[in-house]
Design a protein around this motif. Structure first.
Motif, PDB file in Angstrom:
ATOM      1  N   PRO A   1       4.643  -0.425 -20.878  1.00 35.76           N
ATOM      2  CA  PRO A   1       5.311   0.893 -20.714  1.00 35.76           C
ATOM      3  C   PRO A   1       5.404   1.341 -19.242  1.00 35.76           C
ATOM      4  O   PRO A   1       6.220   2.332 -18.744  1.00 35.76           O
ATOM      5  CB  PRO A   1       4.368   1.766 -21.487  1.00 35.76           C
ATOM      6  N   LEU A   2       4.509   0.928 -18.304  1.00 35.01           N
ATOM      7  CA  LEU A   2       4.650   1.194 -16.984  1.00 35.01           C
ATOM      8  C   LEU A   2       5.679   0.442 -16.025  1.00 35.01           C
ATOM      9  O   LEU A   2       6.070   0.994 -14.920  1.00 35.01           O
ATOM     10  CB  LEU A   2       3.227   0.980 -16.364  1.00 35.01           C
ATOM     11  N   LEU A   3       5.985  -0.686 -16.733  1.00 33.06           N
ATOM     12  CA  LEU A   3       7.040  -1.483 -16.092  1.00 33.06           C
ATOM     13  C   LEU A   3       8.258  -1.643 -17.196  1.00 33.06           C
ATOM     14  O   LEU A   3       8.672  -2.775 -17.417  1.00 33.06           O
ATOM     15  CB  LEU A   3       6.577  -2.730 -15.651  1.00 33.06           C
ATOM     16  N   PRO A   4       9.001  -0.372 -17.643  1.00 28.81           N
ATOM     17  CA  PRO A   4       9.902  -1.172 -18.667  1.00 28.81           C
ATOM     18  C   PRO A   4      11.140  -1.591 -18.279  1.00 28.81           C
ATOM     19  O   PRO A   4      11.917  -2.046 -19.293  1.00 28.81           O
ATOM     20  CB  PRO A   4      10.274   0.775 -19.091  1.00 28.81           C
ATOM     21  N   ASP A   5      11.466  -1.535 -17.052  1.00 18.46           N
ATOM     22  CA  ASP A   5      12.702  -2.342 -16.827  1.00 18.46           C
ATOM     23  C   ASP A   5      12.526  -3.804 -16.462  1.00 18.46           C
ATOM     24  O   ASP A   5      13.448  -4.344 -15.779  1.00 18.46           O
ATOM     25  CB  ASP A   5      13.516  -1.539 -15.851  1.00 18.46           C
TER      26      ASP A   5
END
Length: 291
Positions: free
Chosen positions: A241-245
């Protein structure tokens, strides 16, 4: 020769060069070859409590480091009774394994004259040199030299496969709470697999960073130090969730990333297969996985 391996990578190396039957002592972390702890006495245990979450482990390690307390406990009496002639250890990371200085202190206390070989690689070539050194000092020079030659051939094959391909920017997280950027040979591992490492320092120590300060990357590899693929998946899911992309890979770090043994080459092949699936065959199950 009676060999005490106080480092999981050294145990793996000794087995790979045909010296497994010469081992008289190992550590609680030695798990390759399978069942080694059932056959060989364990003389090193952890000083850290069991069952801690990543953030709790980091807090305990920082506290013990600040107070000058060891991360590992060696059973000096048991080691003395086993009468090793060659002791394999390290000085690279006092968090990852028993340091050579502690071994020397134990030997001095016991009055032992065992030879101590410290394995402290900072690059893939250093790892290959360590394999040769263990084989030569342990009495299996021909087997060690043949293994090093085979590993170099596999590295060359991966290098040819990825040589002319676009290189994605790859961020390797060696820990997730807090995030650590991998150093030592890990940036080189990424480069040999056809990626461009971001963060971390070649041949340097791993460093912590705030989440907001992570470098931009095309791929993130979660490879928590000392953990296998299942735990890597868990930690990767927590940071997703902290690196969604950004695509996130989980990798068995204990076997294929941070352990300075022959299976580092397996790790390079596995990562190359994940980064360049149309050029390098996928790794066998259990090594690397895309979330």
């Amino acid at each position: 020769m009676r060999i005490a391996s106080l480092l999981p990578a050294a145990t793996e190396i000794a087995a790979a060069v045909g010296l497994v039957d010469d081992l008289v002592a190992v550590t609680f972390e030695c798990d390759h070859p399978a069942g080694i702890r059932d056959r060989v006495p364990v003389v090193v245990d952890t000083a850290l409590p069991a069952g801690l979450a990543p953030g709790e482990i980091d807090a305990v390690v920082r506290d013990r480091s600040a107070r000058g307390l060891p991360m590992y406990e060696v059973d000096a009496d048991a080691l003395g009774r086993l009468r090793p002639e060659l002791i394999l250890t390290q000085d690279l990371c006092r968090v990852c394994a028993l340091p050579a200085g502690s071994v020397a202190d134990a030997l001095a206390l016991l009055g032992s004259d065992a030879e101590v070989l410290s394995i402290d690689p900072h690059s893939v070539d250093d790892v290959l040199a360590a394999i040769a050194a263990v084989g030569h000092r342990g009495g299996a020079p021909d087997t060690a030299d043949a293994l090093v030659g085979e590993l170099r051939g596999r590295l060359d094959a991966v290098g040819r496969a990825v040589a002319d391909r676009a290189r994605p920017r790859v961020l390797v997280l060696e820990w997730t709470d807090p995030p650590f950027l991998a150093g030592h040979w890990v940036p080189e591992l990424v480069r040999r697999a056809g990626g461009e490492p971001v963060g971390g320092v070649d041949a340097g120590r791993s460093t912590t960073v705030d989440w907001a300060d992570l470098p931009d990357a095309d791929v993130v590899v979660v490879a928590p130090c000392g953990y296998g693929l299942d735990d890597a998946r868990t930690q990767a899911a927590a940071v997703r969730p902290l690196l969604p992309d950004v695509p996130v890979l989980a990798m068995d770090s204990a076997s294929y990333v941070v352990r300075a043994g022959p299976r580092l080459v397996d790790g390079i092949e596995a990562l190359a297969g994940a980064l360049h699936p149309d050029a390098v065959a996928p790794a066998p199950p259990g090594r690397i996985a895309r979330l």
